[in-house]
Design an enzyme around this catalytic site. Structure first.
Site, PDB file in Angstrom:
ATOM      1  NE  ARG A  60       5.003  -7.761   9.889  1.00 43.07           N
ATOM      2  CZ  ARG A  60       3.559  -7.216   9.841  1.00 43.07           C
ATOM      3  NH1 ARG A  60       2.426  -7.480  10.312  1.00 43.07           N
ATOM      4  NH2 ARG A  60       3.554  -6.194   8.498  1.00 43.07           N
TER       5      ARG A  60
ATOM      6  CD  GLU B  10      -2.437   1.528   2.581  1.00 47.84           C
ATOM      7  OE1 GLU B  10      -2.104   0.946   3.500  1.00 47.84           O
ATOM      8  OE2 GLU B  10      -3.456   2.322   2.589  1.00 47.84           O
TER       9      GLU B  10
ATOM     10  CE  LYS C  84       3.368   1.166   6.537  1.00 49.07           C
ATOM     11  NZ  LYS C  84       2.302   0.956   5.604  1.00 49.07           N
TER      12      LYS C  84
END
Length: 575
Positions: free
Chosen positions: A261, A35, A271
């Site tokens: 991950r 994204e 983030k």
RNA sequence: UGGGGCGUCGUCAAGCGGUAAGACACAGGAUUUUGAUUCCUGCAUUCGGAGGUUCGAAUCCUCCCGCCCCAGCCA
């Protein structure tokens, strides 16, 4: 080194099996679907290497596709930086870049198809009401009062949503699945919402935007993706992914496979936390060399090959893990050791005067041992290997003279026996130059050593003693005439704690106050005057460094320490 | 206490019923004009725990324990 011998993992096993069974007509297509709402970090590199890596290995392809369905958070600058990062990592996405937004028209039609089948409805519950109707983890939800709205009315309302007749938040389109499902994702998830907002790519064409779950699977299918690899938190979404693809007339039904991950110790990856570090000026921006962002590690001097190798070595599994940065650093050293030319630089200079070296204006300038002596300035040119293990990397000239600098750390007034460096009365080799012996120590009024008076042995030119005598230590050095000043940034891990976010309070409390030490008075070989930014050099005995892409210029050289050399002396010394 | 996952050496990680790969780390040693590199050598009788099936289990079954994820009109 890399590329060969890629490790196996459960995903590759699945693909191999599918290919052997002739599934998907023997095709294999993956995709990397970021994204565009932030910068890529090393965690993304794992996904990039996985998706592009398997595509390469199985002779398939991997699409770079932006999942740009939420204009509230997305921006063109992120699209640009992601493209540049993926390219830098060395991957090729073929002729075109994909965007979920390119499918907005078709996505809309698929939503209409769902409505016509009675599998989707327009709901007027507020966000808050919807939360209440959803139930909890342990209690089933309740049906929306709008759940049995007629198909005709749904069609009409949905079209009017698209036409911009309603305010944001007044209506959403929901899939009609099962409000009592134990899987909350199946409790009539929202698939379209109204957002009167310009989109980075479609501008003002739309005021309704599809949600991730609806968009992602269909985009995969439209692109003929065979294996849709994503992280663990999407496991609960798989039933929805499959439901959607079964209900809508798409050309194929990709298989979603989840993997864990990447987490690294001594850093943060989320983030939000990275953003906080940048916003509160704990670091110098998104490309600060201490950050795990691709831009940061790139500026730090990491190489794409090292990162690719690292991603291969850590493997892929479903186990959540926290990998030791030491592993990453090791991959880095392995690559850098291979490719980095060696040079000399003194970070913390201690002046050394060679007392028996001829003075510029003295009469002994014609001393025959000094083969290449420049009578004008009293310097001599010596030859140094650019890489001792790789003669093909050539040699370069280095300048020796009466005044040179060595590292403060390489001298000790009262040295223990195991100290192989310089001390009063001891002899060491200056790399590629001469043996020197420390004759005298000059201190300032505070007792600090400010200069060493040494003698050199003319017979040891180049560093070999014809009489076969051995010296234990070899020091790096730089001469007054053969060096230029430079600033060096010594980077270390950003956090002191292995898991900086372990305690729920402020993770910035774990910041390492010494993560950046700026050294201003360094001296580097003149050879480095034209060092290209990001190009790796080994400063012998110190580590790997590169010119900083933002701050370094020929007038003012600035180097970043990428990683130190392995230092067993430091380890022994600590004990 | 609903659902979905995961537990193999300090850290990653192979293994898929036939008797625990590999990498990093660590510990020794050799070579070395970088205390670097390189090169040898060592490093899980045991796979979260307890039972069971089997000639044989990390792999199959049962129960238990621990950790992670899910209640955005984010992705």
């Amino acid at each position: 080194m890399e590329e060969e011998n890629r490790k196996n993992n459960f995903i590759k096993n699945i693909i191999t099996e599918d290919l052997e069974q002739g599934k998907n007509n023997g095709k294999m297509i993956t995709r990397f679907p970021p994204e565009p709402n932030g910068f890529l970090h090393i965690g993304h590199a794992k996904s990039i290497c996985l998706n592009f890596g398997v595509a390469q290995e199985f002779k398939g392809k991997c699409n770079l596709r932006f999942d740009d369905t939420n204009p509230a958070k997305e921006d063109q600058k992120y699209i640009d930086s992601i493209i540049s990062d993926v390219k830098w990592l060395g991957f090729d996405w073929g002729e075109k870049i994909y965007y979920a937004s390119d499918y907005f028209d078709r996505l809309y039609e698929f939503a209409v198809e769902l409505i016509k089948k009675g599998k989707a409805y327009v709901c007027s519950l507020t966000a808050e009401e919807m939360r209440e109707y959803r139930g909890t983890l342990t209690e089933p939800g309740k049906n929306s009062p709008d759940r049995e709205r007629s198909i005709a009315e749904n069609l009409d309302l949905f079209e009017r949503m698209k036409n911009g007749e309603f305010e944001d938040g007044t209506y959403v389109l929901r899939a009609k699945i099962d409000m009592s499902s134990p899987n909350i994702n199946m409790r009539d998830p929202v698939i379209y919402r109204i957002k009167t907002m310009s989109h980075p790519r479609t501008k003002d064409a739309w005021c309704i935007y599809p949600m991730y779950d609806f968009t992602h699977g269909i985009s995969d299918a439209l692109e003929g993706v065979t294996h849709s690899l994503c992280t663990l938190e999407f496991q609960d979404h798989r039933p929805l992914y499959d439901w959607l693809l079964d209900e809508v007339s798409v050309p194929c039904h990709p298989q979603q496979i989840e993997f864990a991950r990447m987490n690294l110790n001594y850093t943060v990856m989320s983030k939000r936390k990275l953003q906080k570090l940048v916003e509160n000026n704990h670091v110098d921006g998104w490309d600060d060399p201490r950050l795990p962002t691709i831009a940061g590690i790139r500026r730090r001097g990491y190489t794409p090959a090292a990162i690719r190798n690292f991603c291969n070595i850590i493997g892929v599994s479903k186990k959540e893990s926290r990998i030791d940065v030491g592993l990453l650093e090791n991959c880095l050293r392995e690559d850098l050791n291979d490719i980095a030319p060696r040079v000399m630089a003194v970070l913390d200079p201690l002046k050394v005067t060679i007392e028996n070296w001829p003075d510029k204006d003295s009469s002994n300038m014609n001393r025959q041992n000094i083969e290449n002596l420049h009578p004008q300035d009293g310097t001599e040119e010596l030859e140094a290997l650019n890489h001792p293990q790789k003669p093909e990397m050539g040699t370069r000239k280095i300048t020796f003279s009466k005044t040179i600098y060595i590292e403060q750390d390489d001298f000790m007034e009262n040295a223990p026996k195991k100290f192989f460096r310089l001390a009063p009365g001891r002899e060491v080799r200056l790399r590629y130059a001469y043996f020197i012996k420390c004759e005298d120590v000059i201190k300032d009024k505070d007792g600090k050593v400010v200069e060493l008076i040494c003698t050199y042995d003319p017979a040891t030119r180049g560093g070999d003693a014809p009489d076969g005598r051995k010296v234990k230590g070899t020091l790096h050095w730089v001469s007054q005439e053969g060096s230029v000043p430079a600033t060096v940034n010594l980077y270390d891990r950003l956090f002191l704690a292995e898991d900086p976010e372990a305690e729920n309070d402020d993770f910035t409390k774990n910041l390492n106050p010494e993560s950046l030490i700026k050294l201003e008075g360094c001296r580097v070989e003149k050879y480095l005057l034209n060092a290209q930014p990001e190009k790796a050099y080994q400063f012998e005995r110190l580590g790997y460094f590169c010119a900083d892409s933002k701050e370094s210029s020929e007038d003012h050289l600035v180097f970043n320490r990428t990683v130190t050399l392995r230092d067993t002396w430091a380890k022994v010394n600590k004990q």
